[in-house]
Design a protein around this motif. Sequence first.
Motif, PDB file in Angstrom:
ATOM      1  N   PRO A  13       0.840  -0.871   0.316  1.00 17.54           N
ATOM      2  CA  PRO A  13      -0.481   0.431   0.064  1.00 17.54           C
ATOM      3  C   PRO A  13       0.957   1.096   0.004  1.00 17.54           C
ATOM      4  CG  PRO A  13      -0.593  -1.710   1.330  1.00 17.54           C
ATOM      5  CD  PRO A  13       0.587  -2.026   1.163  1.00 17.54           C
ATOM      6  N   GLY A  14       0.059   1.899  -0.286  1.00 18.23           N
ATOM      7  CA  GLY A  14       1.054   3.493  -0.767  1.00 18.23           C
ATOM      8  C   GLY A  14       2.043   3.531  -1.624  1.00 18.23           C
ATOM      9  N   GLY A  15       2.719   2.215  -3.053  1.00 18.81           N
ATOM     10  CA  GLY A  15       3.709   2.199  -3.613  1.00 18.81           C
ATOM     11  C   GLY A  15       3.081   2.613  -4.821  1.00 18.81           C
ATOM     12  N   SER A  16       3.821   2.057  -6.272  1.00 18.96           N
ATOM     13  CA  SER A  16       3.720   2.773  -7.010  1.00 18.96           C
ATOM     14  C   SER A  16       3.837   1.629  -8.287  1.00 18.96           C
ATOM     15  CB  SER A  16       4.359   3.372  -7.990  1.00 18.96           C
ATOM     16  OG  SER A  16       4.288   5.116  -6.733  1.00 18.96           O
ATOM     17  N   LEU A  17       3.115   1.772  -9.440  1.00 23.43           N
ATOM     18  CA  LEU A  17       3.420   0.733 -10.667  1.00 23.43           C
ATOM     19  C   LEU A  17       3.228   1.353 -12.050  1.00 23.43           C
ATOM     20  CD1 LEU A  17       3.441  -2.546 -10.163  1.00 23.43           C
ATOM     21  CD2 LEU A  17       1.941  -2.938 -10.415  1.00 23.43           C
ATOM     22  N   ARG A  18       4.135   0.495 -12.538  1.00 18.18           N
ATOM     23  CA  ARG A  18       3.272   1.645 -13.775  1.00 18.18           C
ATOM     24  C   ARG A  18       2.957  -0.055 -15.235  1.00 18.18           C
ATOM     25  NH1 ARG A  18       7.285   4.081 -18.946  1.00 18.18           N
ATOM     26  NH2 ARG A  18       8.011   2.085 -19.230  1.00 18.18           N
ATOM     27  N   LEU A  19       1.951  -0.279 -15.350  1.00 20.07           N
ATOM     28  CA  LEU A  19       2.073  -1.221 -16.051  1.00 20.07           C
ATOM     29  C   LEU A  19       2.055  -0.503 -17.756  1.00 20.07           C
ATOM     30  CD1 LEU A  19      -1.871  -2.135 -14.872  1.00 20.07           C
ATOM     31  CD2 LEU A  19      -0.278  -2.914 -14.086  1.00 20.07           C
ATOM     32  N   SER A  20       2.156  -1.704 -18.917  1.00 17.21           N
ATOM     33  CA  SER A  20       2.266  -0.974 -20.019  1.00 17.21           C
ATOM     34  C   SER A  20       1.067  -1.863 -20.806  1.00 17.21           C
ATOM     35  CB  SER A  20       4.058  -2.007 -21.030  1.00 17.21           C
ATOM     36  OG  SER A  20       4.755  -0.797 -19.972  1.00 17.21           O
ATOM     37  N   TYR A  78       0.335   3.107 -21.605  1.00 16.81           N
ATOM     38  CA  TYR A  78       1.416   2.766 -20.590  1.00 16.81           C
ATOM     39  C   TYR A  78      -0.227   3.466 -18.916  1.00 16.81           C
ATOM     40  CZ  TYR A  78       5.721   2.958 -22.385  1.00 16.81           C
ATOM     41  OH  TYR A  78       6.651   2.599 -23.580  1.00 16.81           O
ATOM     42  N   LEU A  79      -0.040   2.687 -18.012  1.00 19.75           N
ATOM     43  CA  LEU A  79      -0.539   3.386 -16.682  1.00 19.75           C
ATOM     44  C   LEU A  79      -0.090   3.788 -16.052  1.00 19.75           C
ATOM     45  CD1 LEU A  79      -3.687   4.484 -15.648  1.00 19.75           C
ATOM     46  CD2 LEU A  79      -3.887   1.850 -14.670  1.00 19.75           C
ATOM     47  N   GLN A  80       0.537   4.519 -14.879  1.00 25.24           N
ATOM     48  CA  GLN A  80       1.000   4.678 -14.304  1.00 25.24           C
ATOM     49  C   GLN A  80       0.110   5.228 -13.050  1.00 25.24           C
ATOM     50  OE1 GLN A  80       5.016   5.471 -14.043  1.00 25.24           O
ATOM     51  NE2 GLN A  80       3.997   4.805 -11.724  1.00 25.24           N
ATOM     52  N   MET A  81       0.129   4.072 -12.085  1.00 26.31           N
ATOM     53  CA  MET A  81      -0.231   4.297 -10.926  1.00 26.31           C
ATOM     54  C   MET A  81       1.041   4.746  -9.759  1.00 26.31           C
ATOM     55  SD  MET A  81      -3.306   1.373 -11.427  1.00 26.31           S
ATOM     56  CE  MET A  81      -3.987   1.729 -10.931  1.00 26.31           C
ATOM     57  N   HIS A  82       0.082   5.399  -8.413  1.00 25.38           N
ATOM     58  CA  HIS A  82       0.676   6.267  -7.736  1.00 25.38           C
ATOM     59  C   HIS A  82      -0.101   5.673  -6.226  1.00 25.38           C
ATOM     60  CE1 HIS A  82       4.068   7.603  -9.449  1.00 25.38           C
ATOM     61  NE2 HIS A  82       2.956   8.653 -10.593  1.00 25.38           N
ATOM     62  N   ASN A  83       0.238   5.950  -5.293  1.00 27.68           N
ATOM     63  CA  ASN A  83      -0.707   5.950  -3.771  1.00 27.68           C
ATOM     64  C   ASN A  83      -1.151   4.603  -3.663  1.00 27.68           C
ATOM     65  OD1 ASN A  83      -1.151   5.724  -1.041  1.00 27.68           O
ATOM     66  ND2 ASN A  83      -3.291   7.601  -1.914  1.00 27.68           N
ATOM     67  N   LEU A  84      -0.686   3.311  -4.507  1.00 31.19           N
ATOM     68  CA  LEU A  84      -2.034   2.422  -4.633  1.00 31.19           C
ATOM     69  C   LEU A  84      -2.588   1.726  -2.895  1.00 31.19           C
ATOM     70  CD1 LEU A  84       0.652   0.285  -7.032  1.00 31.19           C
ATOM     71  CD2 LEU A  84      -2.002   1.083  -7.306  1.00 31.19           C
ATOM     72  N   LYS A  85      -3.487   1.362  -3.040  1.00 28.57           N
ATOM     73  CA  LYS A  85      -4.007   0.806  -1.948  1.00 28.57           C
ATOM     74  C   LYS A  85      -4.999  -0.063  -2.616  1.00 28.57           C
ATOM     75  CE  LYS A  85      -6.780   5.691  -1.911  1.00 28.57           C
ATOM     76  NZ  LYS A  85      -7.836   6.634  -2.280  1.00 28.57           N
ATOM     77  N   PRO A  86      -5.181  -1.333  -1.174  1.00 29.95           N
ATOM     78  CA  PRO A  86      -5.931  -2.411  -1.782  1.00 29.95           C
ATOM     79  C   PRO A  86      -7.123  -3.100  -2.222  1.00 29.95           C
ATOM     80  CG  PRO A  86      -5.336  -1.596   0.664  1.00 29.95           C
ATOM     81  CD  PRO A  86      -5.288  -0.632  -0.045  1.00 29.95           C
TER      82      PRO A  86
END
Length: 114
Positions: A13-20, A78-86
């Motif tokens: 939680p709170g992390g980031s991810l980039r999908l391609s 791309y989809l960049q996501m920040h502050n990821l939540k459950p």
Amino acid sequence: VQLQASGGGLVPPGGSLRLSCAASGSMSSFNWVAWYRQAPGKEREFVASIAGLTSTKYGDSVKGRSTISRDNAQNTAYLQMHNLKPEDTGVYYCVANRRGDNYWGQGTLVTVSS
């Protein structure tokens, strides 16, 4: 036409991810590209879309935490996501539209958990 989604994984939680989302053909031929997600036991949900290079829309659940983009030279979106939540956990699918036909990728799993 094939779309290959990648970049999913386990994120705290709170992390980031980039999908391609890589297209087998020319990404520039698509009118728009979008991301949807589906959580276990829930219906597929709109996440974000991009038409052209700059016209973007976001679902309320990710607005302000996500950025969608496309690189036509790399045939990839791309989809960049920040502050990821459950509650962001789910299978993420990319879809692209060309001449009225929608093409779906196979999905990539994102799990947000500590």
